[in-house]
Design an enzyme around this catalytic site. Structure first.
Site, PDB file in Angstrom:
ATOM      1  CG  HIS A 157      37.615  16.478  40.838  1.00 59.47           C
ATOM      2  ND1 HIS A 157      38.106  16.470  39.711  1.00 59.47           N
ATOM      3  CD2 HIS A 157      37.684  17.362  41.533  1.00 59.47           C
ATOM      4  CE1 HIS A 157      38.479  18.024  39.438  1.00 59.47           C
ATOM      5  NE2 HIS A 157      38.369  18.407  40.545  1.00 59.47           N
TER       6      HIS A 157
ATOM      7  CG  ASP B  83      50.438  -5.577  54.466  1.00 59.40           C
ATOM      8  OD1 ASP B  83      51.006  -4.518  54.527  1.00 59.40           O
ATOM      9  OD2 ASP B  83      50.488  -6.285  53.208  1.00 59.40           O
TER      10      ASP B  83
ATOM     11  CG  HIS C 209      33.036  16.158  39.936  1.00 59.06           C
ATOM     12  ND1 HIS C 209      34.035  16.016  39.017  1.00 59.06           N
ATOM     13  CD2 HIS C 209      33.462  17.444  40.462  1.00 59.06           C
ATOM     14  CE1 HIS C 209      34.845  16.866  38.812  1.00 59.06           C
ATOM     15  NE2 HIS C 209      34.536  17.895  39.719  1.00 59.06           N
TER      16      HIS C 209
ATOM     17  CB  CYS D  34      49.418  -2.922  51.974  1.00 52.08           C
ATOM     18  SG  CYS D  34      49.081  -2.562  50.183  1.00 52.08           S
TER      19      CYS D  34
ATOM     20  CB  THR E 235      52.862  -1.061  46.646  1.00 51.00           C
ATOM     21  OG1 THR E 235      51.458  -2.041  46.364  1.00 51.00           O
ATOM     22  CG2 THR E 235      53.978  -1.800  46.492  1.00 51.00           C
TER      23      THR E 235
HETATM   24  C1  RB5 Z   1      53.357  -7.795  51.114  1.00 51.39           C
HETATM   25  O1  RB5 Z   1      54.520  -8.210  50.966  1.00 51.39           O
HETATM   26  C2  RB5 Z   1      52.869  -6.839  49.910  1.00 51.39           C
HETATM   27  O2  RB5 Z   1      52.681  -7.630  48.821  1.00 51.39           O
HETATM   28  C3  RB5 Z   1      51.876  -5.812  50.152  1.00 51.39           C
HETATM   29  O3  RB5 Z   1      52.234  -5.029  51.413  1.00 51.39           O
HETATM   30  C4  RB5 Z   1      51.265  -5.035  49.193  1.00 51.39           C
HETATM   31  O4  RB5 Z   1      52.375  -4.379  48.651  1.00 51.39           O
HETATM   32  C5  RB5 Z   1      50.331  -5.608  48.223  1.00 51.39           C
HETATM   33  O5  RB5 Z   1      50.079  -5.042  47.266  1.00 51.39           O
END
Ligand code: RB5
Length: 141
Positions: free
Chosen positions: A97, A7, A133, A64, A66
């Site tokens: 695994h 994203d 596994h 993305c 996080t």
């Molecule tokens: C976008 O702002 C953010 O929410 C996305 O990149 C991500 O971290 C979502 O889990």
């Protein structure tokens, strides 16, 4: 072939990963996004998981802010085993695994140098094919 999607929060990291994988000789399918305009990460999670469930790509990478939203969205799809990794040990272990087929990372939590090392550990490690596994993976659904 490796599918990759991001994203807006991870657009630069996605491009670094693509360049790295291409320099290593991998074929890469870039499903977007293609700029830093705000967008909805599940769209790109779906595009990558479609590439895997169709058989077009063997592995996927989703980045993305996080990595959390991407991993949640990808793991809703039957046949997808997405692993959110922030270290090399986990990236290697989840191939051995869990037979993970999608690597998720956060561009706001993992620097680009480490992210590329995590990618290398993920794509270079085969599934162990160990009976225990396989048994555990079959218990996921
Ligand atoms: C976008 O702002 C953010 O929410 C996305 O990149 C991500 O971290 C979502 O889990």
């Amino acid at each position: 072939m490796i599918a990759i999607g991001c994203d807006h929060g991870a657009f630069d990291l996605k491009n670094e990963i693509i360049n790295h994988l291409k320099n290593r000789g991998f074929d890469v399918k870039d499903v977007g996004c293609y700029d830093t305009s705000s967008c909805d990460y599940p769209v790109y999670a779906k595009a990558v998981t479609d590439s895997i469930t169709s058989g077009e790509c063997e592995l996927g990478i989703l980045v993305c802010g996080t990595g959390i939203g991407m991993s949640m969205a990808a793991n809703k799809v039957e046949g997808i085993r997405a692993a959110l990794c922030g270290d090399c040990f986990s990236a290697k272990a989840t191939r051995e695994h869990n037979n993970a087929n999608v690597l998720c990372m956060g561009a706001r939590t993992t620097g680009p140098g480490l992210a590329l090392m995590i990618v290398d550990n993920f794509v270079d490690t085969p599934f162990s094919n160990d009976e225990r596994h396989i048994r555990r993976i079959n218990m996921y659904s």
